[in-house]
Scaffold this motif. Sequence first.
Motif, PDB file in Angstrom:
ATOM      1  N   VAL A  31      24.391 -22.581  -4.882  1.00 14.79           N
ATOM      2  CA  VAL A  31      25.580 -21.741  -5.035  1.00 14.79           C
ATOM      3  C   VAL A  31      26.752 -22.477  -4.387  1.00 14.79           C
ATOM      4  O   VAL A  31      26.677 -22.879  -3.227  1.00 14.79           O
ATOM      5  N   VAL A  32      27.833 -22.647  -5.159  1.00 15.39           N
ATOM      6  CA  VAL A  32      29.039 -23.302  -4.662  1.00 15.39           C
ATOM      7  C   VAL A  32      30.181 -22.294  -4.769  1.00 15.39           C
ATOM      8  O   VAL A  32      30.444 -21.756  -5.845  1.00 15.39           O
ATOM      9  N   THR A  33      30.855 -22.052  -3.650  1.00 15.71           N
ATOM     10  CA  THR A  33      31.969 -21.110  -3.635  1.00 15.71           C
ATOM     11  C   THR A  33      33.248 -21.810  -3.178  1.00 15.71           C
ATOM     12  O   THR A  33      33.199 -22.838  -2.521  1.00 15.71           O
ATOM     13  N   GLY A  34      34.383 -21.210  -3.570  1.00 18.30           N
ATOM     14  CA  GLY A  34      35.679 -21.691  -3.127  1.00 18.30           C
ATOM     15  C   GLY A  34      36.306 -22.742  -4.011  1.00 18.30           C
ATOM     16  O   GLY A  34      37.446 -23.121  -3.792  1.00 18.30           O
ATOM     17  N   VAL A  35      35.580 -23.219  -5.015  1.00 18.41           N
ATOM     18  CA  VAL A  35      36.142 -24.208  -5.930  1.00 18.41           C
ATOM     19  C   VAL A  35      36.962 -23.493  -7.000  1.00 18.41           C
ATOM     20  O   VAL A  35      38.053 -23.922  -7.351  1.00 18.41           O
ATOM     21  N   ILE A  36      36.405 -22.417  -7.525  1.00 19.38           N
ATOM     22  CA  ILE A  36      37.086 -21.519  -8.456  1.00 19.38           C
ATOM     23  C   ILE A  36      36.870 -20.104  -7.948  1.00 19.38           C
ATOM     24  O   ILE A  36      36.145 -19.891  -6.974  1.00 19.38           O
ATOM     25  N   ALA A  37      37.460 -19.133  -8.603  1.00 23.53           N
ATOM     26  CA  ALA A  37      37.395 -17.751  -8.116  1.00 23.53           C
ATOM     27  C   ALA A  37      35.965 -17.218  -8.022  1.00 23.53           C
ATOM     28  O   ALA A  37      35.616 -16.536  -7.056  1.00 23.53           O
ATOM     29  N   GLN A 101      21.753 -26.420  -0.831  1.00 25.13           N
ATOM     30  CA  GLN A 101      21.434 -25.075  -1.292  1.00 25.13           C
ATOM     31  C   GLN A 101      22.705 -24.256  -1.505  1.00 25.13           C
ATOM     32  O   GLN A 101      22.813 -23.465  -2.424  1.00 25.13           O
ATOM     33  N   ARG A 102      23.652 -24.463  -0.592  1.00 25.93           N
ATOM     34  CA  ARG A 102      24.896 -23.692  -0.646  1.00 25.93           C
ATOM     35  C   ARG A 102      26.026 -24.596  -0.146  1.00 25.93           C
ATOM     36  O   ARG A 102      25.865 -25.324   0.832  1.00 25.93           O
ATOM     37  N   ALA A 103      27.156 -24.533  -0.855  1.00 27.57           N
ATOM     38  CA  ALA A 103      28.353 -25.260  -0.430  1.00 27.57           C
ATOM     39  C   ALA A 103      29.523 -24.286  -0.540  1.00 27.57           C
ATOM     40  O   ALA A 103      29.618 -23.523  -1.485  1.00 27.57           O
ATOM     41  N   SER A 104      30.391 -24.338   0.459  1.00 27.59           N
ATOM     42  CA  SER A 104      31.549 -23.458   0.477  1.00 27.59           C
ATOM     43  C   SER A 104      32.786 -24.280   0.796  1.00 27.59           C
ATOM     44  O   SER A 104      32.787 -25.057   1.753  1.00 27.59           O
ATOM     45  N   MET A 105      33.819 -24.107  -0.026  1.00 28.27           N
ATOM     46  CA  MET A 105      35.041 -24.869   0.139  1.00 28.27           C
ATOM     47  C   MET A 105      36.202 -23.937   0.516  1.00 28.27           C
ATOM     48  O   MET A 105      36.411 -22.931  -0.158  1.00 28.27           O
ATOM     49  N   LEU A 106      36.904 -24.296   1.563  1.00 29.80           N
ATOM     50  CA  LEU A 106      38.116 -23.577   1.977  1.00 29.80           C
ATOM     51  C   LEU A 106      39.277 -24.526   1.799  1.00 29.80           C
ATOM     52  O   LEU A 106      39.376 -25.532   2.503  1.00 29.80           O
TER      53      LEU A 106
END
Length: 108
Positions: A31-37, A101-106
Amino acid sequence: MNALNVVVAQLAAFNDHDLDAFIATYSPDAVVTGVIAEPIVGREALIEFYRPRFENPQLSCEIETVVQFGDRWVTAREYVRNGDAVTETIATFDVVDGLIQRASMLKA
């Protein structure tokens, strides 16, 4: 491979625009968050998202600072470049069994 090495391999694949090597650093259900909505979930979604981006020769990423926490967490201060545009990003990676497993971008 330790968590930091996985993140460094992911960065090298990103900068080489090597989609197969890039995707290989992520778990099948990543799961990758913060790249797009919306979150990007799974390798197929990552391929769909990154394939057109990797066709852009001006896209690159540089890690200025990186810290590993314990066995699985990596935090990096990154600069993503697309031509003259530069986006400062704080990225966190949760690496399990040698895969992200998980990446989050701010983004700044």
